[in-house]
Design a protein around this motif. Structure first.
Motif: not given
Length: 111
Positions: A5-15
Motif C-alpha cells: 500500500i502506498t500512502f502519500l503523506d501530507q507533503r506528497g511523499k510516498p510511504v
C-alpha cells in the motif's frame, strides 16, 4: 501473500507499507507511523482516519456504506474519492493501492 500500500503523506511523499489480506487500512497506516488518528476505533463516530483514495482505485473498493458517507461529511478536506481508512479491509486485489493523507490530518493529531 503480502500487499503493498502506498500512502502519500501530507507533503506528497510516498510511504510504502506492507499488509496482509484482511488487514485494516487504518492499522496499516498507523503501523507505518502515519497520522491517521482513528480515535473512534472503527465505530464511525469520527472522521480522523479520512484518506483520499487515488482515482484509479476508488471504484475498485467496496462502496462506502451510507453511515460512512455521512461521517465523511465531517471530514476536513473531503473529496469525491474520500473514504474512512477504518472501513477498508484489504484484499489481495488491493495490492498497489495508493491513498493520500489530507493535510488536515496533521492538525487533528495536535488537538
Amino acid at each position: 501473500m503480502s500487499i503493498t500500500i502506498t500512502f502519500l503523506d501530507q507533503r506528497g511523499k510516498p510511504v510504502a507499507a506492507t499488509a496482509e489480506p484482511g488487514d485494516n487500512l487504518l492499522r496499516v497506516g498507523q503501523a507505518a507511523g502515519l497520522p491517521l488518528e482513528g480515535t473512534c476505533e472503527g465505530q464511525m463516530a469520527c472522521s480522523t482516519c479520512h484518506v483520499i483514495v487515488a482515482a484509479e482505485w476508488f471504484d475498485r473498493l467496496p462502496p462506502a456504506t451510507e453511515e460512512e458517507e455521512d461521517m465523511l461529511d465531517f471530514a476536513a478536506g473531503a473529496r469525491r474519492t474520500s473514504r474512512l481508512s477504518c472501513q477498508i479491509e484489504l484484499t489481495a486485489e488491493m495490492d498497489g493501492l495508493t491513498v493520500t493523507i489530507p493535510a488536515a490530518s496533521a492538525d487533528a493529531r495536535r488537538m
